[in-house]
Enzyme design. Sequence first.
Site, PDB file in Angstrom:
ATOM      1  N   SER A 161       0.840  -1.185   0.000  1.00 19.06           N
ATOM      2  CA  SER A 161       0.000   0.000   0.000  1.00 19.06           C
ATOM      3  C   SER A 161       0.891   1.257   0.000  1.00 19.06           C
ATOM      4  O   SER A 161       1.852   1.319  -0.760  1.00 19.06           O
ATOM      5  CB  SER A 161      -0.916  -0.060   1.233  1.00 19.06           C
ATOM      6  OG  SER A 161      -2.045   0.742   1.066  1.00 19.06           O
TER       7      SER A 161
ATOM      8  N   ASP B  89      -8.233  -5.536  -6.102  1.00 21.36           N
ATOM      9  CA  ASP B  89      -7.887  -4.437  -5.198  1.00 21.36           C
ATOM     10  C   ASP B  89      -8.165  -3.078  -5.844  1.00 21.36           C
ATOM     11  O   ASP B  89      -7.616  -2.777  -6.901  1.00 21.36           O
ATOM     12  CB  ASP B  89      -6.393  -4.551  -4.858  1.00 21.36           C
ATOM     13  CG  ASP B  89      -5.926  -3.447  -3.938  1.00 21.36           C
ATOM     14  OD1 ASP B  89      -6.785  -2.822  -3.273  1.00 21.36           O
ATOM     15  OD2 ASP B  89      -4.702  -3.214  -3.873  1.00 21.36           O
TER      16      ASP B  89
ATOM     17  N   HIS C  19      -6.031  -6.532  -1.666  1.00 18.43           N
ATOM     18  CA  HIS C  19      -4.939  -5.623  -1.282  1.00 18.43           C
ATOM     19  C   HIS C  19      -3.723  -6.393  -0.741  1.00 18.43           C
ATOM     20  O   HIS C  19      -3.829  -7.088   0.253  1.00 18.43           O
ATOM     21  CB  HIS C  19      -5.473  -4.659  -0.225  1.00 18.43           C
ATOM     22  CG  HIS C  19      -4.725  -3.357  -0.147  1.00 18.43           C
ATOM     23  ND1 HIS C  19      -4.273  -2.677  -1.247  1.00 18.43           N
ATOM     24  CD2 HIS C  19      -4.374  -2.588   0.926  1.00 18.43           C
ATOM     25  CE1 HIS C  19      -3.668  -1.557  -0.871  1.00 18.43           C
ATOM     26  NE2 HIS C  19      -3.712  -1.479   0.438  1.00 18.43           N
TER      27      HIS C  19
END
Length: 482
Positions: A173, A421, A446
């Site tokens: 991320s 994602d 994710h």
Amino acid sequence: MRLTSTALLFLLLVSCNALALKPQLLGRHTVQTDSHHRSVSYKTFYFDQQIDHFGFLENGTFKQRYLLNDQHWHKEGGPILFYTGNEGDITWFCNNTGFMWDVAEELGAMLVFAEHRYYGESMPFGEESYSNAKYLNYLTSEQALADFAVLIKALKKTVPGAQKSSVIAIGGSYGGMLAAWLRMKYPSAVVGALAASAPILQFIVPCGEFYKVVTHDFNISGTNCSSNIRRSWAAIDRVSETGEGLQWLSQEFGLCSPLKSPEELKAWLQETWVNLAMVDYPYEANFLQPLPAWPVKVVCANLKFDTGVSDKQLLNGISKAVRVYYNYTGDASCLNTSQTATGNLGFLGWYYQSCTEMVMPMCTDGIADMFEPQPWNFQAFSDDCYNLFGVRPREDWAEIVYGGRNISDHSNIIFSNGNLDPWMSGGVTKSLSKSLIAIMINGGAHHLDLRYNNEYDPESVITTRAQEVHYFMKWIKQAAFD
Ligand SMILES: *[C@@H]1O[C@H](CO)[C@@H](O)[C@H](O)[C@H]1NC(C)=O
Ligand SMILES: *[C@@H]1O[C@H](CO)[C@@H](O)[C@H](O)[C@H]1NC(C)=O
Ligand SMILES: *[C@@H]1O[C@H](CO)[C@@H](O)[C@H](O)[C@H]1NC(C)=O
Ligand SMILES: *[C@@H]1O[C@H](CO)[C@@H](O)[C@H](O)[C@H]1NC(C)=O
Ligand SMILES: *[C@@H]1O[C@H](CO)[C@@H](O)[C@H](O)[C@H]1NC(C)=O
Ligand SMILES: *[C@@H]1O[C@H](CO)[C@@H](O)[C@H](O)[C@H]1NC(C)=O
Ligand SMILES: *[C@@H]1O[C@H](CO)[C@@H](O)[C@H](O)[C@H]1NC(C)=O
């Protein structure tokens, strides 16, 4: 993402460390962790970092926390896998990055998890860090990257045997963005980077892309699922118009406190659907919330209605769907519209970052996505930021400082993304050169690849992890001959 009440209500709890610490690397305590039947143990250290790496007037320092495990490390030359911490408590990322623990033995690697300044315990101005714009001024990705580069240099210098170790940056991320940028900006600090689900292009892709991916996930996870969510917004408005409407909704959704407006409910639902898409993992997991396997499918099982359904029936289905996210354990006595995810993330800090340099335009149109139309309005966003923090964002800065799409001259970075994602929309999804590799994980949410191995892992993520390790070994070998 737009500012919601979550940002305003989030209180950051800071534990100020009063211990007199050596200016170097000092061990504190050892924590034993058992996550997915695996035992994770690390030592916690604090490192003196310059508050401002880029100017010389502010000469103060702060304690940056980092976690270290060397149980599998081959002391002469074994690599260091260095997690570039993102917007939250580093122990939480440490617990949720099983991949590093899974591959440590095979690679003979030391594991280091470095906390990002202004999160967890790494507070440049202690409890005052968030108290005003002056103190928040040093919360930037550039400062964080400099922290990582300085820490890596210190580790190599002070840990016996580490001089010869190649360092590989790993992150997911925003942490993945930092891993990629660390390799780009400090190529002598790390031989390569794994940037998992890292939306480094989110600043410049069309604003509707993110919510399109969210919608796609719901669309493929059950009959009529995304179209019923799309219809729910107007249903909420219609029901709210009646005198007892808000009260009915508050009861139907089992809310902790009565709704003040339909917008409150809608904003909370929207964030909930986004979070669900992010954590649509193939097995039971607890990342943002405890959830069943393929949670979006479970949500959608409550939303199969045909066109004839009444507003209240539809919203009853939505209220059941949302409980999949908030009450999978059966422990919730009521649902809280001020809360959508784990308290381990530093929402306020992230809002500050998106209000300064991490400007990620987001919009919806209700056609290509299942949300209410909401255009991207930079001016309104900037005004919100100003009201909240007393600063205004610089829309183009991230592209200027990190290069936007023009990054093909860099090397040794893996960009992995999952096609489920939403952040894939801002990810690098096509390889840019022989050493800037994009990997798409089919059926992945994710940064699924950063999680522990699991018997329900799809083949795609098993292959991806093997490829990642293959590149790590290649980079380490390359560095040995340089
Ligand atoms: C830091 O700055 C203050 C104020 O300008 C000064 O008094 C102090 O000597 C400086 N400390 C160091 C270590 O440079
Ligand atoms: C990490 O895992 C350990 C053991 O499961 C737990 O005690 C600790 O609270 C976790 N840390 C976070 C921030 O979730
Ligand atoms: C949902 O999927 C159907 C096909 O299954 C497709 O026709 C439709 O355009 C999709 N809708 C959205 C919003 O993606
Ligand atoms: C639900 O799906 C059926 C068949 O797939 C379709 O005929 C119907 O129009 C859909 N209803 C809604 C509300 O989209
Ligand atoms: C959560 O689930 C439990 C067990 O099914 C139930 O008793 C409780 O009412 C639920 N809470 C909410 C807010 O729906
Ligand atoms: C709802 O969440 C907010 C923000 O985390 C918290 O301050 C508040 O106490 C919670 N309310 C209830 C009833 O749990
Ligand atoms: C980035 O590269 C593209 C294609 O090579 C080019 O059209 C564009 O002008 C470049 N942008 C910048 C800011 O250099």
